[in-house]
Design an enzyme around this catalytic site. Structure first.
Site, PDB file in Angstrom:
ATOM      1  N   CYS B 176       0.711  -1.198   0.101  1.00 31.60           N
ATOM      2  CA  CYS B 176      -0.022   0.155   0.030  1.00 31.60           C
ATOM      3  C   CYS B 176       0.758   1.360  -0.065  1.00 31.60           C
ATOM      4  O   CYS B 176       0.191   2.337  -0.137  1.00 31.60           O
ATOM      5  CB  CYS B 176      -0.883  -0.044   1.341  1.00 31.60           C
ATOM      6  SG  CYS B 176      -2.032  -1.517   0.983  1.00 31.60           S
ATOM      7  N   HIS B 316      -1.693   8.224   5.823  1.00 33.11           N
ATOM      8  CA  HIS B 316      -2.311   7.046   5.365  1.00 33.11           C
ATOM      9  C   HIS B 316      -3.723   6.721   5.595  1.00 33.11           C
ATOM     10  O   HIS B 316      -4.576   6.471   4.752  1.00 33.11           O
ATOM     11  CB  HIS B 316      -1.600   5.856   5.583  1.00 33.11           C
ATOM     12  CG  HIS B 316      -1.482   4.636   5.086  1.00 33.11           C
ATOM     13  ND1 HIS B 316      -1.610   4.740   3.654  1.00 33.11           N
ATOM     14  CD2 HIS B 316      -1.551   3.332   5.296  1.00 33.11           C
ATOM     15  CE1 HIS B 316      -1.628   3.376   3.107  1.00 33.11           C
ATOM     16  NE2 HIS B 316      -1.829   2.470   4.278  1.00 33.11           N
ATOM     17  N   GLU B 327      -0.528   5.202  13.358  1.00 35.59           N
ATOM     18  CA  GLU B 327      -0.058   6.522  12.615  1.00 35.59           C
ATOM     19  C   GLU B 327      -0.220   7.718  13.397  1.00 35.59           C
ATOM     20  O   GLU B 327       0.562   8.496  13.501  1.00 35.59           O
ATOM     21  CB  GLU B 327      -0.820   6.684  11.095  1.00 35.59           C
ATOM     22  CG  GLU B 327      -0.471   8.023  10.395  1.00 35.59           C
ATOM     23  CD  GLU B 327      -1.127   7.676   9.121  1.00 35.59           C
ATOM     24  OE1 GLU B 327      -1.992   7.100   8.924  1.00 35.59           O
ATOM     25  OE2 GLU B 327      -0.677   8.653   8.177  1.00 35.59           O
ATOM     26  N   LYS B 348      -8.969   9.021   1.944  1.00 42.59           N
ATOM     27  CA  LYS B 348      -9.688   7.676   1.846  1.00 42.59           C
ATOM     28  C   LYS B 348     -11.006   7.706   2.412  1.00 42.59           C
ATOM     29  O   LYS B 348     -11.770   6.632   2.293  1.00 42.59           O
ATOM     30  CB  LYS B 348      -8.706   6.406   2.379  1.00 42.59           C
ATOM     31  CG  LYS B 348      -7.294   6.234   1.849  1.00 42.59           C
ATOM     32  CD  LYS B 348      -6.821   5.184   2.603  1.00 42.59           C
ATOM     33  CE  LYS B 348      -5.379   4.902   1.624  1.00 42.59           C
ATOM     34  NZ  LYS B 348      -4.043   5.863   2.219  1.00 42.59           N
ATOM     35  N   HIS B 353      -9.490   3.051  -0.083  1.00 40.91           N
ATOM     36  CA  HIS B 353      -7.902   2.836  -0.362  1.00 40.91           C
ATOM     37  C   HIS B 353      -7.620   2.314  -1.540  1.00 40.91           C
ATOM     38  O   HIS B 353      -7.929   1.021  -1.912  1.00 40.91           O
ATOM     39  CB  HIS B 353      -7.814   1.782   0.991  1.00 40.91           C
ATOM     40  CG  HIS B 353      -6.281   1.562   1.137  1.00 40.91           C
ATOM     41  ND1 HIS B 353      -5.206   1.942   0.146  1.00 40.91           N
ATOM     42  CD2 HIS B 353      -5.451   0.866   1.941  1.00 40.91           C
ATOM     43  CE1 HIS B 353      -3.981   1.528   0.479  1.00 40.91           C
ATOM     44  NE2 HIS B 353      -4.248   0.921   1.858  1.00 40.91           N
ATOM     45  N   PHE B 412       1.560  -3.440   4.105  1.00 39.89           N
ATOM     46  CA  PHE B 412       1.885  -4.933   4.886  1.00 39.89           C
ATOM     47  C   PHE B 412       3.246  -5.147   4.283  1.00 39.89           C
ATOM     48  O   PHE B 412       3.615  -4.793   3.287  1.00 39.89           O
ATOM     49  CB  PHE B 412       1.164  -6.099   3.772  1.00 39.89           C
ATOM     50  CG  PHE B 412      -0.490  -5.995   4.238  1.00 39.89           C
ATOM     51  CD1 PHE B 412      -0.738  -5.322   5.663  1.00 39.89           C
ATOM     52  CD2 PHE B 412      -1.231  -6.946   3.852  1.00 39.89           C
ATOM     53  CE1 PHE B 412      -2.247  -5.443   5.921  1.00 39.89           C
ATOM     54  CE2 PHE B 412      -2.537  -6.880   4.206  1.00 39.89           C
ATOM     55  CZ  PHE B 412      -3.057  -6.353   5.322  1.00 39.89           C
TER      56      PHE B 412
END
Lengths: 396, 426
Positions: B176, B316, B327, B348, B353, B412
């Protein structure tokens, strides 16, 4: 290059192929000319199976091994070998600023789940519902992580503690060339001091045999040397993992690291595949380094895969090099896509360490014996579909 | 004329073209209008039946047709639209001749169920399908087109062909964070002096049944299916996962010197890039937050600025319990007391996403935020999380100027990338 401290040096080699594990086993088998091929499992096709390996030696936690599929275990293992070879195992200070570039495809599918679903499809009147239900119930949740391209790098971070940076390049053979190219460029430019670069491939994969066969790319009817595969040619996929530690000469010398070889002039091109385009682009790349080659002590390690017409076109280029000795490693270790270029750079570094070349394995006569001392190796990449590249590896 | 090199003596890297496609629409104009209006692009999935699935919503791009419908063909088409917009705006090169390399963030590729079912039809013997049969059917020559569609390098190859980028394109994945990594590679290439320009793209079209189910099995997705537009709720106490989405972002990066010479309009500056891998876990970040903190600090250092200089954060902000918690913790550590007063809004919440595309899409939106002086909101923010006491620009866009902004991307596999952008060259 003006500043020799920015030279890119190979200080760690991790290699495992069908020939075995480590530089010495690889070198012995290349010299004895032994071929390790399995022509039964996928007949009429062949693969080069991975040599014996004890994954515990580089991936001590069984829990980590269970989280990986074979391609990740092979790659994580080879990365560990490279880190060991560079004398960096457990060196948190350096590993935490080591830049990692992995060249990767995707991971294994659960072929049993696939075939169960596909077999059940004709009997249902709602195939979409069946697909959703079976995938929800039968897919292992963690399989996704074993399939994701960037999770080889992720596993290397976890198992070996490499955390400076982590990038994964995809795109078959070109990914490997670009991984090495970017690592070397960053070191030359002072953007990086030390990098771990490599890839892995598991050839024992039904869904990859399917992919290769879409374009009828596999060799049929048993193993032959890369140059001896007839008009149609063909690939013999090979399981392998190859990683290199590449660092600036300044960084290597400061920590007293052994330098196996140096690498420069890493080039990657993408010619549109038309008649003779492979020959032409290889000639163009060669021209850029021709003035650095000492023909008395140089050889070419070819990335020829056996796929046609690419292999024929590379052969035409090689024949124009005035008798420079040539070896095609794929004869021994097979086609490993993203990992191909890195493993060939590794073999070049091993040969340079020994100062000589292994014997020819070629009925066609392209490969000729070499008796002079080996000081330079030009490694080529010619992808089976696309992915041309070249680099110059020099003795330390 | 102002200097064309930064404090570290490197060529300053500017943006001269941007393009974007999301579920909200194609192009910057439509996206920006809807994004600043707080409009959601999340909807019920129509592309495939969702019977039996826990999550039935996504931010799909439904206004574009491709044949066959699969991730690589969608990704190619989205990238094409975004690149066309970016290159046109930049005015660089000539038609079919982009004077620099291509860095393309794209999801991993493999054949999908419609193709697999197609092959199985030819491979069925006595009511059973085997892979041996599938391999045999594959070699019949009838499926040769699949070879080209389902190779990992195919999307980049198509874009490189059409736009005439130089050399071998790099297809990449840092999960991502991929879109941000594509930009970082472009910045580095220009700083090395290898090229005056780079085309950096993130694209993703992987909303299909199996991809959705894979994320669902990892409990990563929101299951708040009704109403779809309320599902993505970053930083809310009741956030329950991210919403899969599609799209593409493209940026033409150029050395300031080259942009000045051409007289090109400068849309913003890529001032710094930071990254740090996390060795803690395959899907979770280190509980001490060190890799996220280190990543943000590396980006600030690379840009030669301090936390004091940042006036907007494009997080993010996925809406998973884990990401938003870690975060926020990272942001509070790096920015200290000032953290609460720096606007931080998650795109987002509206577009979902966009996975491999997210870093590039959100870099475009971060630059638009600075250019227009208007911050898009974090929508669906109705139940604040008491552990996240930050200014998430709740529910309504706001005017504010920012000279420096940072965009975070985490993925990830321990992937962390942060990009620092500036309104104008320092």
């Amino acid at each position: 290059m003006t500043d020799a401290t920015r030279d890119a040096c190979i200080t760690g080699i991790g290699i495992i192929t069908c020939l075995g594990e480590g530089p010495e086993a690889t070198w012995q088998k290349l010299n004895s000319g032994e071929i390790n091929v399995d022509d039964k499992t996928y007949a009429p096709f062949s693969i080069h199976p991975l040599g014996p390996v004890d994954f515990d030696k580089q991936i001590p936690k069984k829990g980590d091994q269970r989280q990986m599929e074979a391609w990740q275990r092979i790659g994580t293992y080879a990365a560990g070998l490279a880190i060991d070879s560079a004398g960096l195992k457990g060196n948190t200070e350096i590993l935490s600023r080591t830049d990692m570039i992995v060249a990767a495809g995707g991971g294994e599918r659960d072929t049993a789940v696939d075939t169960t679903i596909l077999s059940a499809m004709p009997a249902t009147n709602d195939p979409d519902k069946l697909l959703n239900e079976k995938l929800m119930s039968d897919l292992r949740p963690t399989l996704f992580l074993a399939q994701l391209s960037n999770l080889l790098a992720g596993n290397i971070s976890i198992v070996h503690g490499v955390t400076g940076s982590s990038r994964t390049f995809m795109g078959e053979e070109a990914a490997g060339v670009n991984a090495v190219r970017i690592a070397v460029s960053r070191i030359n430019a002072g953007q990086s001091e030390i990098a771990l670069v490599g890839g892995s491939y598991n050839a024992d994969r039904k869904e990859m045999m399917m992919l290769f066969e879409f374009a009828s790319s596999l060799l049929r009817g048993g193993h032959a040397g890369v140059w001896d595969r007839g008009e149609h040619g063909g690939l013999v996929p090979g399981s392998l993992g190859a990683f290199l530690v590449i660092e600036s000469r300044g960084h290597a010398e400061k920590r007293g690291a052994k330098i196996f070889a140096c690498i420069s002039d890493v080039m990657a091109e993408r010619p549109k595949r038309t008649a003779r385009s492979v020959t032409t682009v290889l000639q163009q790349m060669w021209q850029r380094i021709a003035n650095k080659i000492d023909k008395r002590s140089a050889a070419v390690l070819s990335g020829a895969t056996g796929a046609e017409p690419a292999t024929r076109e590379e052969r035409e280029f090689l024949k124009g090099l005035g008798g420079l000795p040539v070896r095609a490693t794929a004869t021994y270790i097979g086609q490993a896509l993203e990992a191909q270029f890195v493993v060939n750079v590794a073999i070049a570094a091993i040969a340079l360490g020994h100062g000589n070349l292994f014997p020819p394995h070629d009925k066609s006569g392209l490969e000729q014996p070499m008796s002079d001392q080996l000081k330079q190796v030009v490694v080529t990449s010619v992808g089976y579909w696309r992915g041309e590249g070249m680099a110059l590896i020099r003795a330390a | 004329m102002a200097a064309t090199r930064d404090k570290a003596g490197r060529p300053i890297v500017v943006v001269t073209g941007m393009g974007v496609v999301t579920s909200l629409g194609a192009g910057k104009t439509e996206n920006w209008q809807k994004l600043t209006a707080g409009q959601s692009g999340i909807r019920s999935i129509k592309r495939f039946p969702t019977t039996g699935l826990k999550t039935t919503i996504a931010g799909t791009v439904d206004f574009i047709d491709v044949d066959p419908v699969c991730a690589p063909t969608l990704a190619t088409r989205f990238a094409d639209l975004a690149v066309d917009e970016a290159v046109s705006q930049s005015g660089i090169g000539s038609k079919g001749n982009f004077p620099g390399p291509l860095f393309l963030a794209v999801a991993p590729v493999e054949i999908e169920w419609p193709q697999r079912i197609d092959l199985a039809g030819a491979a069925m013997t006595k009511g059973q399908v085997s892979y041996e049969g599938i391999v045999k059917a594959a070699g019949s020559g009838k499926y040769a087109k699949y070879n080209d569609i389902f190779l990992f390098g195919s999307v980049a190859d198509a874009i490189a062909d059409k736009y005439g980028t130089q050399g071998s394109p790099i297809s990449l994945s840092t999960a991502c964070a991929s879109g941000a990594t594509a930009i970082q590679l472009g910045v580095e290439a220009i700083r090395r002096g290898e090229t005056d320009a780079a085309l950096c793209v993130g694209t993703d079209g992987s909303v299909n049944a199996e991809s959705l189910i894979r994320f669902s099995l990892l409990s990563a997705l929101s299951t708040s299916n009704n109403p779809p537009e309320s599902a993505s709720k970053p930083f809310s106490k009741n956030r329950d996962g991210f919403v899969m989405a599609e799209g593409a972002g493209a940026l033409v990066l150029e050395s300031l010197e080259s942009a000045n010479t051409r007289g090109a309009k400068i849309l913003g500056v890529l001032a710094g890039c930071g990254e740090m891998a996390d060795a803690f876990h395959r899907t979770r970040s280190s509980p001490d937050g060190k890799p996220i903190i280190g990543c943000i600090r590396n980006a600030l250092d690379d840009a030669g600025i301090t936390p004091q200089d940042i006036e907007y954060i494009n997080p993010h902000g996925t809406g998973t319990p884990e990401n938003d918690k870690m975060e926020s913790k990272g942001v509070m550590t790096v920015f200290g007391d000032r953290a609460k007063s720096i606007p931080m809004s998650s795109n987002k919440s509206m577009i979902g996403h966009t996975l491999s595309a997210a870093g590039a899409v959100e870099a475009v939106f971060t630059l638009l935020t600075m250019e227009t002086g208007r911050i898009p909101p974090t929508i669906n923010y109705n139940t604040p999380d008491p552990d996240i006491l930050l200014d998430v620009v709740p529910n309504k866009a706001r005017d504010a100027s920012a000279r420096y902004a940072i965009s975070n991307s985490f993925g990830f596999g321990g992937q962390n990338v942060s990009l620092v952008m500036a309104r104008e060259p320092a």
